[in-house]
Scaffold this active site. Structure first.
Site, PDB file in Angstrom:
ATOM      1  N   HIS A  82       1.149   8.321  -5.503  1.00 57.97           N
ATOM      2  CA  HIS A  82       1.555   6.916  -5.495  1.00 57.97           C
ATOM      3  C   HIS A  82       1.135   6.251  -6.795  1.00 57.97           C
ATOM      4  O   HIS A  82       0.001   6.394  -7.239  1.00 57.97           O
ATOM      5  CB  HIS A  82       0.940   6.149  -4.326  1.00 57.97           C
ATOM      6  CG  HIS A  82       1.389   4.720  -4.310  1.00 57.97           C
ATOM      7  ND1 HIS A  82       2.586   4.328  -3.755  1.00 57.97           N
ATOM      8  CD2 HIS A  82       0.833   3.596  -4.833  1.00 57.97           C
ATOM      9  CE1 HIS A  82       2.741   3.030  -3.921  1.00 57.97           C
ATOM     10  NE2 HIS A  82       1.695   2.561  -4.578  1.00 57.97           N
ATOM     11  N   ASP A 161       4.627  -3.026   7.139  1.00 52.52           N
ATOM     12  CA  ASP A 161       4.575  -3.019   5.677  1.00 52.52           C
ATOM     13  C   ASP A 161       5.932  -3.320   5.062  1.00 52.52           C
ATOM     14  O   ASP A 161       6.020  -4.019   4.054  1.00 52.52           O
ATOM     15  CB  ASP A 161       4.077  -1.665   5.167  1.00 52.52           C
ATOM     16  CG  ASP A 161       4.111  -1.600   3.651  1.00 52.52           C
ATOM     17  OD1 ASP A 161       3.382  -2.378   3.020  1.00 52.52           O
ATOM     18  OD2 ASP A 161       4.905  -0.814   3.103  1.00 52.52           O
ATOM     19  N   ARG A 168       5.839 -10.297  -0.019  1.00 51.18           N
ATOM     20  CA  ARG A 168       4.893 -10.391  -1.135  1.00 51.18           C
ATOM     21  C   ARG A 168       5.624 -10.526  -2.469  1.00 51.18           C
ATOM     22  O   ARG A 168       5.180 -11.239  -3.372  1.00 51.18           O
ATOM     23  CB  ARG A 168       4.003  -9.142  -1.175  1.00 51.18           C
ATOM     24  CG  ARG A 168       2.909  -9.121  -0.131  1.00 51.18           C
ATOM     25  CD  ARG A 168       2.265  -7.745  -0.045  1.00 51.18           C
ATOM     26  NE  ARG A 168       1.715  -7.335  -1.331  1.00 51.18           N
ATOM     27  CZ  ARG A 168       1.711  -6.064  -1.759  1.00 51.18           C
ATOM     28  NH1 ARG A 168       2.233  -5.103  -1.020  1.00 51.18           N
ATOM     29  NH2 ARG A 168       1.181  -5.776  -2.924  1.00 51.18           N
ATOM     30  N   SER A 183      -0.745  -1.945   2.039  1.00 48.84           N
ATOM     31  CA  SER A 183       0.646  -1.550   1.863  1.00 48.84           C
ATOM     32  C   SER A 183       0.773  -0.069   1.524  1.00 48.84           C
ATOM     33  O   SER A 183       1.536   0.670   2.152  1.00 48.84           O
ATOM     34  CB  SER A 183       1.288  -2.392   0.766  1.00 48.84           C
ATOM     35  OG  SER A 183       2.599  -1.959   0.492  1.00 48.84           O
ATOM     36  N   LYS A 187       1.685   3.341   4.482  1.00 50.99           N
ATOM     37  CA  LYS A 187       2.822   4.257   4.309  1.00 50.99           C
ATOM     38  C   LYS A 187       2.361   5.691   4.112  1.00 50.99           C
ATOM     39  O   LYS A 187       2.906   6.621   4.693  1.00 50.99           O
ATOM     40  CB  LYS A 187       3.676   3.832   3.101  1.00 50.99           C
ATOM     41  CG  LYS A 187       4.447   2.552   3.273  1.00 50.99           C
ATOM     42  CD  LYS A 187       5.508   2.400   2.203  1.00 50.99           C
ATOM     43  CE  LYS A 187       4.948   2.220   0.812  1.00 50.99           C
ATOM     44  NZ  LYS A 187       4.396   0.872   0.577  1.00 50.99           N
TER      45      LYS A 187
END
Length: 434
Positions: A82, A161, A168, A183, A187
């Site tokens: 990520h 989310d 957001r 967030s 996930k």
């Protein structure tokens, strides 16, 4: 519980209980709390923060708002990456096929563009036919078949989310570390992974502009991952200039092809190989990070990574002929080369403004309902420290609108500075947190 009282409590810098956070997330997910009230909570949390207990409760509530995928039927370690987001950051398109070609399973659930940054889903969907909205059965099937799958959130995975993420983006609450942690980890923990590689950006084009904040976020993410029994390596990486040279959805696919197929060498390639090497290491296909990087280099140079990319795209409905021949892709109605009036060494790039210039051109969103032009974007030709002469094209911009071309040109010209003295290029890897 009373929503207004909970908002007031956080507004007044008081800590929320696990039950209060669970109530907020559950009620908003079920449509019992309107956007305007949840926006007020997001801003209160942004301004006053959430402590570690509140952050853990937020992550847990978002995680259990949906289904946690069970990938135990697939024998082998599952590793994802990520990135916290940057301008020109298309590493997912490169490292997923490299890691998969090394025998690591890569279940990757990604997001859309957030603020001035691009989104992996928007890039993938610029490939004609590519489907990011697979159900969980299709998700598992593609993963088993190709070794990697790249999708968006399904209705089953962390639905809280998906709703909060969009809100957001349009309420100026993107940068809050607890909200980012909740967030990302909701996930990632839901997708069935064993380990996670984190790329936390810092610099003027990142959400974490200061090194201290980037380290805080990396630690928050790492601690949360480990609290759920997941192994994690975090890299703090530079975002004081665009990563690679191409910015915009299809343009970033093209640059990914240049790396995967033609061996393009730049900072994008360097970072992709490091991140892929970390995934190979966590997937136990190498005995060290260094060996993992060497394996990633070998796989990239062999052509196996590009072939794996074609396999993944085809399995998700994409038309691979555009990847084999990018020139057949539709072109923007207008393009313009941008030149500076003076010369010198590139000493500074306002990367945030470059990202906003790409949005001006149509490559991103200012509102949730905005549509993206996949063709729009920027080719930014230079890196900090490079010599620029008067005749050099510092950037080329693409759009279907002349007015948008002009807006982007003005932003880009204001976003760069030259120096008479050569400037050292910033270090790509700032720190590693294991």
């Amino acid at each position: 519980m009373n929503t207004i009282e909970i908002i007031r409590k956080k507004r007044d810098k008081k800590s929320l209980s696990n039950e209060e956070i669970e109530f907020l997330i559950s009620s908003y997910t079920k449509g019992k709390i309107p956007d305007y009230q949840f926006s007020a909570f997001l801003m209160a949390a942004f301004l006053n923060g959430l402590n570690k207990t509140e952050t853990a409760a937020l992550t847990k509530a978002m995680l259990y708002s949906g289904k946690i995928v069970d990938l135990s039927s697939i024998k082998g370690l599952k590793v994802d990456k990520h990135s916290t987001g940057g301008v020109g950051d298309k590493t997912s398109l490169i490292i997923a096929p490299i890691a998969a070609a090394a025998g690591v399973y890569v279940p990757m659930i990604s997001g859309r563009g957030l603020g001035h940054t691009g989104g992996t889903l928007d890039k993938l969907e610029s490939i004609p036919g590519f489907r990011t909205e697979l159900n969980l059965n299709q998700y598992e099937k593609v993963l088993k078949k190709t070794g990697a799958v790249l999708i968006g959130q399904t209705k089953e995975i962390a639905p809280a989310d998906k709703l909060i993420y969009s809100l957001r983006d349009v309420t100026a609450t993107v940068e809050a570390i607890p909200l980012i942690t909740g967030s990302i980890m909701s996930k990632k923990l839901a997708e069935g992974i064993d380990s996670l590689v984190l790329d936390v950006k810092t610099g003027n084009g990142a959400f974490m502009k200061e090194m201290e904040d980037a380290i805080d976020l990396a630690n928050s993410l790492s601690e949360t991952a480990k609290a759920f029994g997941k192994k994690c390596i975090a890299f703090i990486t530079d975002m004081n200039q665009p990563l690679g040279n191409y910015i915009g959805n299809w343009l970033e696919v093209v640059e990914s092809i240049q790396v995967l197929r033609n061996g393009k060498k730049n900072d994008l390639t360097e970072l992709s190989l490091i991140l892929a090497g970390a995934m190979i290491f966590l997937g136990k296909k190498s005995k060290s990070l260094e060996e993992g990087i060497e394996k990633a280099i070998t796989i990239l140079n062999s052509g196996k990574a590009f072939n794996k990319f074609l396999e993944i795209v085809k399995a998700q409905g994409g038309n691979i002929s555009y990847l084999e021949d990018p020139e057949k892709y539709p072109k923007s109605n207008y393009n313009k080369q941008i030149k500076l009036m003076n010369e010198g060494y590139l000493s500074f790039v306002n990367t945030y403004e470059i990202g906003m210039a790409a949005i001006d051109l149509g490559a991103g969103r200012l509102k949730k309902e905005d549509k993206i032009d996949p063709k729009a974007g920027i080719i930014f030709n230079f890196k900090v420290g490079d010599k620029i002469r008067k005749a050099d094209v510092i950037a080329e911009v693409f759009s279907d609108s002349k007015e948008k071309i002009k807006l982007a040109e003005n932003r880009i010209l204001k976003a760069v500075r030259l120096s008479n003295k050569q400037i050292k290029s910033p270090n790509l890897i700032k720190e590693i947190i294991n």
